[in-house]
Structure formats: structure tokens, C-alpha cells
Design a protein around this motif. Structure first.
Motif, PDB file in Angstrom:
ATOM      1  N   LYS A 153      -3.295 -10.261 -13.181  1.00  0.00           N
ATOM      2  CA  LYS A 153      -4.649 -10.400 -13.714  1.00  0.00           C
ATOM      3  C   LYS A 153      -5.322  -9.031 -13.727  1.00  0.00           C
ATOM      4  O   LYS A 153      -6.162  -8.758 -14.576  1.00  0.00           O
ATOM      5  CB  LYS A 153      -5.441 -11.385 -12.860  1.00  0.00           C
ATOM      6  N   ARG A 181      -5.903 -17.064 -17.746  1.00  0.00           N
ATOM      7  CA  ARG A 181      -5.481 -16.622 -16.415  1.00  0.00           C
ATOM      8  C   ARG A 181      -6.633 -16.153 -15.548  1.00  0.00           C
ATOM      9  O   ARG A 181      -6.549 -16.194 -14.331  1.00  0.00           O
ATOM     10  CB  ARG A 181      -4.477 -15.470 -16.527  1.00  0.00           C
ATOM     11  N   SER A 182      -7.691 -15.643 -16.149  1.00  0.00           N
ATOM     12  CA  SER A 182      -8.784 -15.103 -15.338  1.00  0.00           C
ATOM     13  C   SER A 182     -10.016 -14.891 -16.209  1.00  0.00           C
ATOM     14  O   SER A 182     -10.068 -15.334 -17.354  1.00  0.00           O
ATOM     15  CB  SER A 182      -8.344 -13.791 -14.685  1.00  0.00           C
ATOM     16  N   THR A 183     -10.994 -14.209 -15.618  1.00  0.00           N
ATOM     17  CA  THR A 183     -12.227 -13.942 -16.361  1.00  0.00           C
ATOM     18  C   THR A 183     -12.447 -12.438 -16.468  1.00  0.00           C
ATOM     19  O   THR A 183     -11.939 -11.656 -15.657  1.00  0.00           O
ATOM     20  CB  THR A 183     -13.446 -14.545 -15.639  1.00  0.00           C
ATOM     21  N   ARG A 199     -15.224 -10.952 -15.876  1.00  0.00           N
ATOM     22  CA  ARG A 199     -16.017 -10.522 -14.710  1.00  0.00           C
ATOM     23  C   ARG A 199     -15.128 -10.268 -13.500  1.00  0.00           C
ATOM     24  O   ARG A 199     -15.315  -9.302 -12.766  1.00  0.00           O
ATOM     25  CB  ARG A 199     -17.048 -11.612 -14.348  1.00  0.00           C
ATOM     26  N   TYR A 200     -14.150 -11.155 -13.303  1.00  0.00           N
ATOM     27  CA  TYR A 200     -13.242 -10.977 -12.170  1.00  0.00           C
ATOM     28  C   TYR A 200     -12.422  -9.701 -12.339  1.00  0.00           C
ATOM     29  O   TYR A 200     -12.298  -8.897 -11.422  1.00  0.00           O
ATOM     30  CB  TYR A 200     -12.312 -12.197 -12.058  1.00  0.00           C
ATOM     31  N   ARG A 257     -14.560  -6.578 -11.730  1.00  0.00           N
ATOM     32  CA  ARG A 257     -14.934  -6.397 -10.333  1.00  0.00           C
ATOM     33  C   ARG A 257     -13.730  -5.973  -9.486  1.00  0.00           C
ATOM     34  O   ARG A 257     -13.820  -5.078  -8.660  1.00  0.00           O
ATOM     35  CB  ARG A 257     -15.516  -7.720  -9.820  1.00  0.00           C
ATOM     36  N   VAL A 258     -12.604  -6.630  -9.721  1.00  0.00           N
ATOM     37  CA  VAL A 258     -11.414  -6.313  -8.923  1.00  0.00           C
ATOM     38  C   VAL A 258     -10.887  -4.923  -9.283  1.00  0.00           C
ATOM     39  O   VAL A 258     -10.480  -4.154  -8.403  1.00  0.00           O
ATOM     40  CB  VAL A 258     -10.342  -7.407  -9.080  1.00  0.00           C
ATOM     41  N   GLN A 312     -12.617  -2.420 -10.131  1.00  0.00           N
ATOM     42  CA  GLN A 312     -13.496  -1.490  -9.401  1.00  0.00           C
ATOM     43  C   GLN A 312     -13.178  -1.466  -7.913  1.00  0.00           C
ATOM     44  O   GLN A 312     -13.137  -0.408  -7.287  1.00  0.00           O
ATOM     45  CB  GLN A 312     -14.960  -1.902  -9.596  1.00  0.00           C
ATOM     46  N   ASN A 313     -12.938  -2.637  -7.367  1.00  0.00           N
ATOM     47  CA  ASN A 313     -12.622  -2.694  -5.936  1.00  0.00           C
ATOM     48  C   ASN A 313     -11.319  -1.978  -5.613  1.00  0.00           C
ATOM     49  O   ASN A 313     -11.194  -1.331  -4.572  1.00  0.00           O
ATOM     50  CB  ASN A 313     -12.528  -4.148  -5.469  1.00  0.00           C
TER      51      ASN A 313
END
Lengths: 287, 745, 167
Positions: free
Chosen positions: A198, A264-266, A268-269, A272-273, A275-276
Motif C-alpha cells: 500500500k 487496497r487503501s485510501t 489519506r492513508y 500519512r504513512v 510521511q511517517n
């Protein structure tokens, strides 16, 4: 099996010249088949519109891992299993080994090839981010001869790449200069094994007295192609790792990637991930 | 009776066939005259069929083509109601609804032909969510979209609010879940007017399929025969749906005069067959300051999909389990199954209970917080004990020691020490750890008067060689039915396990021992096996051929003599309810189940705050299921159910697009792999149940109930984030954590 | 209807026996094993290389036979579940699955046994992480994997298993 199998042709030329002659004669008609771990899935689903394929399996020139003083040359048919087992790759190119280990299952790793992964051009592929970080070059071969291209820039858009219909990708070259670099790889794919990523993040940097002298950042699954985040790199290069600099780099990354919502995902996710993971990578550099 | 096999882990009856690849599943069966069948399905959720076009370039004259008008009898899949057609003829009510069937010897050409059939449909407005169905702006089923509703009333809820110090409300949701047996659905059929209809297939309930085929062909019951092939997992997914595919294969066989095999591929199996009912549960709970429950008001809705199928009974089990194993004097439950234009949701291990138990066990952690009690303390103050009553007013006549189960689970999991340690270590950690638990019950056997209506029968037959064959329609689907029946029969007869054979379930040869569902096979059918076995031995003893304490050789000789001199040696047993059970369907009150399994599950999680991934890192399952018949099989049931429930809690998300599953591939519907499942530590407390074989109760569904709330309670312990829906995918967790920490950057 | 290609001859050695079949070049090895050679122990669970039920050893390496086109199996040596036991004598892995409850419904079992063999060939004494990684390509919906892990551990202990020919 949803496909009409009798309509599909798969040729297995015994030599490179035979293969090149075939695609030279009928450019675009024959698409390469290098392991088939993606193509066979599409075939099963009845979603493989192209019907004529050229298996590279017997081309000895496309196999093997060669090491010279300043580079490692991986044949396009190098499997994920072979990558993981290679001592020099393990020592100097751990991100590629990790990517290979996290791609599919062991059964897939025994069949899937690095060249196939590159030319399949999935934006969610696991090894391309590592290849981008390592400044890989790709070798293309046709009846007219060989040419080398930097891998960065090879993919030009979704499933689009700089390879002519009469060319085959023969090898991938990695310059041996990564040893002094701090390296980071992380694939996020819901489950621990057998996952399509993802977000996939590869990073490497050369530090000097707490300052980032040089840096590479590449991501999968956040854009139509596997992306080298050059603007994010530029935002970090030459700087020290401080909370402000990390925040700034995360901001640049947010503008540089273009994640989407899918099954599979968004978006936004993924944002954010991504960046993390950048933050985690930069924190690693500061240690 | 000596327990030589009961309680011991003997070798699985059909195990050798399975580990050598010799076991024959439906797709492994081939016959010389066999051709293949496929189903052409609707592309949209709701509409009126305008016509069917058969495209160019296909030699249609070589195909058997079946539509609704080819059905010799009634166009319905007979189950509880009669609303579901076997093939849609005028209206489409869900995506992937079967409309046309094709058969041909060439599988590849068949796919080409399937693509060339075009069903023209005029779209009608459709309903895709529980909320839209309840809003009743578009009526898609009956008069009000309600497939079934129940009311449970105990005490006086409205009068009790005043006695509560605190009232806690919450809404909880669970998503659809795919059964994902690894063997896809499949059937082979022969059918013609002279011989009738015979089907072989992957299925749980031979007599359900039998019942469905009778009206479709308008044949007498004895002309229909259903045979179970080795079945590669069911989990409820092969409870009712096999009737559909059996009917389709049989219709193609009827039309073509050939034997027809239909085996779904994974994509078709995932998008077209049943899933666990999505649910929404609202709790309003009154509690005193010292943590006594005084009122529980529960509003439960499940999404039944386009047809009624089994929703009424799924809703029933969900309803009865929704108040948990607690004593509360005032309980009101309002439950409904509503229609949407999705493929019908159906049976899946737990059958509604996992949904409603998720809600109540998440909710009780919120109630505990509201009255400043530890979650275990709140539960201890309200646990159901002997002689107390459940929400349906059932008086519990067995010892229930929830405190003991809880103590054991906390000890094995080191709960308190971990809770303390995590509280200390979590601040500042990227990966936060948490531990949580749930306490729950699961009713064994059919709900209410179900077992009485079923009136199951088992027969035993001895051979002249001194072997004994168990004749039952209960199917081996991986859970170990063959093994358990053999253990029980061998002990009752005092002969060796190897002398027991379990007949292949075949409606032409075995009596109806009921469906293989509802955690009833060991407890209910196993008991019938034991009774029939004891009766068989008694017959030999009473005939004077055998003394009570015989050797195996004497038993073999006695069987031989009996059969030579008196004819077949066959005994039969039929279900009789335990004394004193009473259930009232009109008030939905009384003894909902003969007995319950009781359990406490503890989950430990690690939540990565960078990726929002929660992983279960340890799992403890403590349960009381009566006596354990086969320790390895029993632990295997618990471990397998826990793993499925971990999938339900964290990974398995059905991506709906206008009523259709958009991620119908194993690549995109994520079930846990070997790398994702933690150690699962299983402990049994054994308290004999007087009406089960050797004291055994039901086990199969129980492990599906507890993990999801335990895991989400653990996530809350780790992160402080209160999630109220499953699956708690990383995307869901991220939004919740972002909500807590402020907006996304 | 689409244009079609000719079938080709495929020759390979399966469980030690020479086999010759005619097949379309892109036909799946899985279908050739099951339908042409009647070796139905190899199962189809997903057709997309995800579940591992169709795993076989191809020239000693574990592969998913649903992802191998027929023409690439030409000239190869293949071992399927039918070639694991010697007559009635189960292999150590098979016996362990039977003893430890590693098989429930049995549909993933042939692939799981092949995966366990491939794992033990790479790591004769695998640790927990190696077992999990080695079996992660084989999905099981019944067992929750615990009894399969136990089976692998048991098989290492009792191993008289001949691992030659695998890697």
C-alpha cells in the motif's frame, strides 16, 4: 480460468539472436514473459488482452549475477530467490534483498524475476524503489545493439517506459557505492507476507558530521509510477536532521506524491504513512 | 463404559487420504461423459430483465443453454421462505444473480461463450446499506424491507432507567466476511426424467440440497439423491449455497442429457456466494455506581442481502447472544434483518453471534470506564451463575464458573503484569502494546425448538465381518466428524476404533441426522451415535449371542452369527430433547439452547503508530465446553476459529461497490497467513454436560465470538483509541488516531 | 471467436515417470497435472498464485503450478504430492501432519506438505520465524496454522525424510 487459452501463444526462443529477430520482425506483437508471476494472474482473470508472448527463460545471457570492482550486474531473469541468496547483495544492497524477500511467497520468489518486475511496471512493485535508491542503470538490447539508461526516468507514466518494441531489458546494473550509506526499506501491505504494498519506501543517505551529504528517497504505490522523490531529497540534502527539517521534508513529500483511493487503501492513508516512513528514515539518519 | 478412545487423540479417519493427495474432492472427480457448466450472472444490482442476447462467433448449437423457463418444477431455492429464484427470470435483485446456464465439453470455449451472453437490464433504484434499507424510501423486499424482526423483553427497561446512576450508549458495526474455504464450491449432476436427479458435491448439509431440488424438478423425494464429496472447508459457506449450484448443475444435466460439473473459480465464489451478515448494534445500558447492570436496551440490525435465505435464524442467534453472559433484570432487544441489493448474506461460523458479541463486549469496556471500574471487575459483578436467568429468561441449571475461567485466562496471559508494564512502556514508544479480553457464551445446537423440529436420526449397521458403519447425514468438512463418531461408537461398543466406518453422506443411503451446523454435530449427533451403538450392543446381548463384557473377537463372532441367523443388524436413534426444556417462539423467551459453552479470551496486540497496523502478538483461549472428545481436534477447532476471527477483526474487508464485492480475489481480500497469526494457547475446563456424549458440548462456532472484541479492547488499551467497528484495518485505525491527535497534516 | 494456436508436445518427468502430453503453450501446469496426467492431489484454490494449494516442486524448487505455463514445464522434473509417500509408507512430513492435526479439511494439505518439504530442505532445523516465512505462501483456513507449525517441528525430529532433489 477465464481466458481462452487456445488463443494465447508463448514462444521460447533458444537464443538471444532468435528472440531479437522475432521482435525485430514483428515489433510490439511479442511481449516478453519473464517468470509470469504477474502475467499468469491476469490471464487467469481473463484480463490479459495481449495474446502473443515471448518467454525469455532459455536466454542464458539474461541470467546470473556478475560482480566487478565498481558494479553488480544482475541479469533480467535473476529471481527474487537468487537475489536474497547472494552474499554481495546481502552485504551492500540490503534493501534489494529485503524487497525480494517481501515479494510474494517463496514459490513466487522462485519464479518471479527482477527484469520482469521492472518491465511489468507496476507502481506497487517492491524492488523498484530499492533500484532507484541504488542509482541503477538498465541495459536494453535489440538487433541494433545495446544501450544503457539510468533506471531513474525509465518509467514515464502508468505502465509506460522507455523501451522500444524491438528491445528487451537484459540486465540491471547497480554501482557499488552504497556501503557507506545508511539504508532504510519498509513495505506496508496489511499482512506480513504475500501482500501487495500500500506504501513502499526505500531510502539511503550519506551522512557527514550530522549533515546529510547525499540522499535518495523512492516510494512505491503513491503515484502512477514508482517514484524517486527528488524534491524531497533536495529539501533534505545538505541539512541536519532537526524536527523542523523533518516537518518541512514531510510537507515537500506530500506535494510530490499523488496517492489514490483504491480497493487496497485510501489516499489519506498512503499520504500519512509515506510521511511517517520518511520521518522514521530521517530519525534513523540522526542516530 | 470404558473410555478407550474418548478423550484421546486418535488418528483422523480420513487423514491418510488427505496427506497423500488421494482424497477426492468434487473437482477431482471425472467421468467419461462429463461436460462443464458455467453461470451467466447479472451485472447490476437491481433491475428488470429486458432480454438475453447470444453474441456472434460462438457455436451456440453445441451448447446446452438453460434459463428460468427450462425449469421443470418451481423456480425457487427452497429454504425458509420461497422468495429466491433459482434463475432470475424477470427481476434482478443483486449483482451476480444467476440468469443463464451454459454447458459444453470444452472449458475454454465455455468461458468464451459466457463472455458472449449479454443480459439487457433496465436498472431500478437499489439499496446498499442498512440505513438506506431502514429509511424505506425504496422498497426492495416485501412491504417494508424487513426480512425478519424479533422482540425480547425481560423486566421493565423503561422503568429501570431511573434506578441507573450512569447510562452509557454506543453504536458498533461489523463488516461482511467471506468464508474463504480453500476449496471453491462445486457440484456434479446427472438428471433425467427416468432416473431422477443425483448430485455429488462440496457441501455441509445433504438434506438441505435434497429439499431444494425436489420442487425445482417436481419429482418425488426418492428420485433425488445428494452425495457429499470430500469437502475442503465450509464454515457455513457450504450450508445453504450448495443448493443453488446443485440446482444449476442438475438443470444443465437435465437439458443436455450429460453429466455436468460446475466448479466455481475463486473470483466467482467470492463475488457470488454468501458472506457473514454485516451488522449495526446500538447499546444503551444503565448501570449503578457500583457496577451492577440494571437495564440493557439493544437495537440490532443485520444486512440480509437481497433474499431471506437464512437471515431469520442468523438474526435469532445474534439476538439471543446480544446481551452476553450477564445477569440483568431488565433487557429489551429489538432486532431486524433488512434487505439490501447485495448477494444474500448467509451462514458463517458463529451465525450472528460474533456480530452481537462484538458489540456487547466492546460496549462493556465503555461501561466499565464510565463507572471507573476495571473491565474485569464490572464483568465479575454481573456474571451469570447457576439458577440465574439469561435475557430470554432461561434459567441456567449448570454450574457456570466465569470467575474461574477469568482467573485462569489472566494467569495464563499474565494479564495484570502486562497491563502494568504496557502502561509504563507505551508513552513515547512508536509501537504501543495492549492487552484486552472478552467473556462470552455460545449456545450449542439449534436455537429454541429447532432440534425438536429437526428430530434427527442416526443409524448404525454391523457387517458380518464385525465392522460397524455409522449412517448419518452429518458431513466431515475438516472438523473431524468422522473421527469423533468413530471414537464414540467404538467406546460404546467396546471394540477398536478401526472397526468403525463412517458412511459417505448420501441421502439415498443415510438417514437425516440434520445439517452440519450450529456446533451440534458432536453434541447432538454424537449423542445419537452413542445411543444407536449402545442399542446395537444391547441387541446382541439380548439375542444371547454376546455377554456384556465381551472381547472384540466375541463381538465379531456375534455380529456374524446374528446376521447369518436373523438378518441385518441395524439400529436407529432419534433426537429427544433433554427434559424440562421449554421455548416460546411467540414471546421469544425460554430455553434458547440446551446448553452453552462459556469462555474467556485474552488478546495481546502491538500497534505501530507509524503504519497504524495492529498485530495480535499473543492469544489465550480458555473455555468450558463440557468433556473434550479429541484434544487435538478440539484445540484445532479453537485455533482455527480464532484465526478466522483475527481475520474478521483486523484484515478481512469486503470492498463493496454498488452491492458487488470489488476485491474478490485472494490478493485483495486479505486473510491472515502463517506469518500473521500469533501463538494461540488453548485451555479447556471440563465440566460434563449430562446430555452430550460422555459429557461433551458444542465447540465449533465458539472461537469465532471472542477474538474481535478482545483485540479491539486491547487496541484501546494500547492506544486509548476507542474503535467501534471491524475490520479495524490500518486505514480505520489511522482515521481514529488522527481524530484523537488532531487533523491530518 | 478468437484465433487459436496449435497444441505443442510437452515432455517432462513427473514423480520419476516420463510423461508426454499435448497442450496449448499457455495452458497452466496445474491443469496439465490434473486433467492430462490425472494427478488430482495438486489442488486449485485461487488460480492467482496466492493460496499455494497448487504448489509442486519444479526442478526441485517450490512453485505455484497455476502460474507456470505448460511450455515452460517442457523438459523439467516435477514432484507432486502423489510422489511424496513411498507406496503406503508416508514421508516424515506426511506422518507428522497426521499425528499433529496439521490437516483438517485437507484441501491445502498437499501444497502445505510440499511447502514444508521445501522449507526443511532449506532449513533442516527451522526456527519459528523460518517456519512462518516458509509456509506464508500457503493459506489454510481451518487450522489457524498452529498444528501445521507443530507438524513441521515434529517432522524435523522424526526426519528420515529424503530431501534430495529439493532446494
Amino acid at each position: 480460468m477465464r481466458a481462452y487459452i487456445p488463443a494465447y501463444d508463448l514462444r521460447v526462443p533458444g537464443s538471444l539472436s532468435e528472440a531479437l529477430a522475432l521482435i525485430g520482425r514483428e515489433p510490439g506483437v511479442w511481449q516478453p514473459f519473464a517468470g509470469g508471476t504477474d502475467l499468469m494472474v491476469l490471464l487467469e482473470a481473463g484480463k490479459l488482452p495481449h495474446k502473443k508472448f515471448l518467454s525469455l527463460t532459455k536466454l542464458a545471457d539474461f541470467r546470473g549475477i556478475e560482480c566487478t570492482a565498481d558494479a553488480v550486474l544482475l541479469g533480467a531473469l535473476t529471481t527474487y530467490t537468487e537475489i536474497q541468496a547472494h552474499p554481495i547483495l546481502q552485504a551492500e544492497f540490503p534493501l534489494l534483498c529485503t524487497a525480494a524477500r517481501e515479494t510474494g511467497s517463496i514459490a513466487t520468489q522462485n519464479r518471479g524475476t527482477l527484469g520482469g518486475n521492472v518491465v511489468n511496471a507496476s507502481p506497487a512493485a517492491d524492488s523498484p524503489p530499492a533500484l532507484l535508491v541504488y542509482d541503477a542503470d538498465v541495459e536494453l538490447v535489440s538487433e541494433r545493439g545495446l544501450r544503457w539508461l539510468p533506471y531513474h526516468g525509465f518509467h514515464t507514466g502508468y505502465k509506460k517506459m522507455q523501451i522500444a518494441p524491438n528491445e528487451l531489458l537484459r540486465a540491471i546494473r547497480l554501482p557499488r557505492r552504497a556501503q557507506q550509506w545508511k539504508q532504510y526499506y519498509r513495505k506496508v501491505g496489511t499482512r506480513k507476507a504475500q501482500a501487495i504494498s500500500k506504501v513502499c519506501f526505500a531510502g539511503a543517505a550519506r551522512m557527514e558530521n550530522g549533515t546529510v551529504r547525499d540522499i535518495r528517497v523512492a516510494l512505491g504505490s503513491v503515484a502512477p509510477i514508482v517514484l524517486r522523490a527528488v524534491k524531497t531529497e533536495a529539501a533534505i540534502r545538505g541539512n541536519r536532521i532537526t524536527p523542523d527539517n523533518i516537518a518541512a521534508a514531510k510537507g515537500v513529500l506530500a506535494r510530490e506524491i499523488a496517492p489514490i483511493d483504491d480497493i487496497r487503501s485510501t489516499a489519506r492513508y498512503r499520504l500519512r504513512v509515506a510521511q511517517n516512513l520518511l520521518q522514521e528514515f530521517l530519525m534513523l539518519l540522526s542516530r | 463404559m470404558e473410555e478407550k478412545y474418548f478423550g484421546h487423540s486418535v488418528e483422523r479417519k480420513e487423514g491418510r487420504g488427505k496427506v497423500t493427495g488421494r482424497a477426492q474432492y468434487v473437482d477431482d472427480l471425472a467421468f467419461p461423459d462429463m461436460i462443464h457448466g458455467v453461470t451467466v450472472r447479472s451485472s447490476i444490482a437491481r433491475g428488470r430483465i429486458l432480454g438475453i442476447r447470444y453474441g456472434e462467433g460462438i457455436p451456440w448449437n453445441e451448447f446446452a443453454i438453460v434459463t428460468a423457463k427450462d425449469i421443470p418444477g418451481t423456480n425457487e431455492i427452497s429454504l425458509i421462505l420461497h422468495d429466491q429464484p433459482c434463475l432470475a427470470s424477470e427481476f434482478i435483485n443483486h449483482p451476480e444473480e444467476p440468469v443463464v446456464l451454459l454447458a459444453h465439453p470444452d472449458k475454454y470455449l465455455l468461458e468464451e461463450a459466457r463472455r458472449a451472453v449479454h443480459i439487457d437490464i433496465e436498472p431500478l433504484p437499489a439499496v446498499f446499506t442498512i440505513e438506506d434499507s431502514l429509511a424505506k424510501r425504496t422498497i426492495i423486499w416485501g412491504e417494508d424491507n424487513v426480512l425478519k424482526a424479533y422482540h425480547v423483553d425481560k423486566g421493565d427497561v423503561d422503568g429501570a432507567w431511573a434506578t441507573a446512576d450512569v447510562i452509557v450508549e454506543g453504536e458498533y458495526r461489523t463488516g461482511a466476511q467471506e468464508q474463504l474455504y480453500i476449496e471453491n464450491q462445486g457440484m456434479i449432476a446427472v438428471a433425467n426424467p427416468a432416473d431422477g436427479v443425483t448430485v455429488w458435491g462440496s457441501l455441509q448439509c445433504p438434506y438441505y440440497v435434497h429439499k431444494a431440488l425436489v420442487p425445482i424438478f417436481g419429482l418425488p423425494a426418492e428420485k433425488i439423491r445428494v452425495i457429499q464429496a470430500e469437502t475442503g472447508g465450509g464454515f457455513g459457506g457450504k450450508e445453504e449455497y450448495p443448493s443453488m449450484i446443485a440446482a444449476h448443475a442438475a438443470l444443465l444435466a437435465w437439458k443436455s442429457g450429460k453429466r455436468v460439473k460446475i466448479v466455481y473459480d475463486r473470483a466467482e465464489d467470492m463475488v457470488a456466494t454468501t458472506k457473514r451478515h454485516p451488522s449495526r448494534t446500538r447499546h444503551r445500558t444503565g448501570v449503578t455506581r457500583d457496577g451492577k447492570l440494571v437495564a440493557m436496551d439493544i437495537d440490532l440490525v443485520i444486512d440480509g442481502g437481497a433474499y431471506a435465505t437464512l437471515s431469520a435464524v442468523v438474526l435469532s442467534r445474534a439476538t439471543i447472544h446480544s446481551a452476553g453472559p450477564y445477569v440483568c433484570p431488565n433487557v429489551r432487544i429489538r432486532s431486524q434483518a433488512v434487505a439490501t441489493n447485495a448477494p444474500p448474506h448467509g451462514a458463517f461460523r458463529g451465525f450472528g453471534a460474533p456480530q452481537s458479541i462484538f458489540a456487547v463486549e466492546r460496549h462493556l469496556d465503555q461501561v466499565a470506564r464510565a463507572v471507573n471500574l476495571a473491565p474485569e471487575e464490572l464483568r465479575r459483578r454481573n456474571f451469570l451463575h447457576r439458577d440465574q436467568t439469561t435475557a430470554t429468561g432461561q434459567i441456567i441449571h449448570e454450574d457456570v464458573n466465569f470467575d474461574g475461567l477469568l482467573d485462569r485466562a489472566f494467569k495464563e496471559s499474565d494479564y495484570h503484569a502486562k497491563r502494568e508494564r504496557f502502561a509504563k512502556e507505551n508513552p513515547g514508544a512508536t509501537v504501543k502494546r495492549g492487552i484486552g479480553f472478552s467473556t462470552f457464551m455460545h449456545g450449542a445446537g439449534f436455537t429454541g425448538s429447532g432440534e425438536v423440529y429437526l428430530a434427527s436420526v442416526v443409524e448404525l449397521e454391523a457387517t458380518a465381518e464385525g465392522c460397524v458403519r455409522v449412517l448419518a447425514a452429518s458431513t466431515e468438512i475438516g472438523q473431524g466428524a468422522n473421527t469423533i463418531f468413530s471414537q464414540i461408537a467404538a467406546d460404546a461398543l467396546g471394540i477398536s476404533y478401526d472397526r468403525i466406518e463412517v458412511a459417505q453422506p448420501d441421502t439415498g443411503a443415510v438417514p437425516n441426522s440434520g445439517p452440519t451446523v450450529a456446533s451440534r454435530t458432536s453434541m447432538v449427533v454424537g449423542n445419537l451415535v452413542e445411543k444407536a451403538a449402545l442399542d446395537l450392543k444391547k441387541t446382541l446381548v439380548e439375542s444371547g449371542l454376546l455377554c456384556d463384557a465381551c472381547t472384540e473377537d466375541e463381538f465379531v463372532r456375534a455380529c456374524k452369527r446374528y446376521i447369518e441367523t436373523r438378518g441385518p443388524l441395524r439400529t436407529r436413534s432419534q433426537y429427544e430433547p433433554p427434559p424440562g426444556l421449554h421455548w416460546d417462539d411467540t414471546t421469544y423467551s425460554g430455553d434458547a439452547y440446551g446448553t452453552y459453552a462459556w469462555a474467556v479470551y485474552v488478546a495481546e496486540v502491538a500497534v505501530d503508530t507509524l503504519t497504524y497496523e495492529a498485530r495480535v502478538t499473543d492469544f489465550i483461549a480458555v473455555q468450558e465446553i463440557g468433556k473434550v472428545i479429541h484434544p487435538v481436534l478440539a484445540a484445532g477447532q479453537i485455533e482455527g476459529g480464532v484465526a478466522q476471527a483475527i481475520g474478521m477483526a483486523l484484515y478481512e474487508n469486503v470492498a463493496w461497490r454498488e452491492g458487488r464485492m470489488a476485491n474478490g480475489q485472494m490478493t485483495n481480500y486479505i486473510m491472515p497467513t502463517a506469518a500473521d497469526i500469533p501463538p494461540i494457547r488453548v485451555f479447556f475446563e471440563e465440566q460434563p454436560y449430562p446430555f452430550g456424549p460422555h459429557g461433551a458440548k458444542g465447540i465449533g462456532e465458539l472461537p469465532m465470538d471472542g477474538p474481535a472484541p478482545s483485540i479491539l479492547n486491547a487496541i484501546e488499551n494500547a492506544t486509548g483509541v476507542c474503535l467501534r467497528e471491524i475490520p479495524a484495518t490500518p486505514e480505520v485505525l489511522m482515521e481514529a488516531m488522527a481524530g484523537k491527535a488532531g487533523a491530518l497534516v | 471467436m478468437s484465433e487459436t494456436v496449435a497444441k505443442i508436445n510437452i515432455a517432462c518427468i513427473v514423480n520419476g515417470a516420463r510423461q508426454r502430453v499435448q497442450a496449448y503453450p499457455m495452458a497452466r501446469l496445474l491443469d496439465i497435472l490434473r486433467e492430462e496426467m490425472h494427478l488430482t492431489g495438486t489442488k486449485e484454490g485461487c488460480g492467482e498464485g496466492e493460496c499455494g494449494a497448487c504448489a509442486v516442486l519444479l526442478n526441485g524448487a517450490i512453485v505455484n503450478s497455476c502460474l507456470v505455463p505448460a511450455i515452460e514445464a517442457d523438459g523439467s522434473e516435477i514432484r507432486t504430492i502423489e510422489g511424496v509417500a513411498s507406496g503406503d509408507q508416508l514421508s516424515a512430513v506426511q506422518s507428522a501432519f497426521l499425528e499433529c492435526g496439521g490437516a483438517q479439511c485437507g484441501i491445502c494439505t498437499p501444497g502445505m506438505v510440499i511447502a514444508a518439504m521445501a522449507l526443511l530442505a532449506r532449513h533442516p532445523h527451522p526456527g519459528d520465524a523460518e517456519i512462518r516465512e516458509g509456509l506464508a505462501g500457503n493459506l489454510c483456513r481451518c487450522t489457524g496454522y498452529q498444528k501445521i507449525f507443530a507438524s513441521v517441528v515434529r517432522a524435523c525430529k522424526t526426519s528420515g525424510e529424503k530431501l534430495a532433489g529439493t532446494r
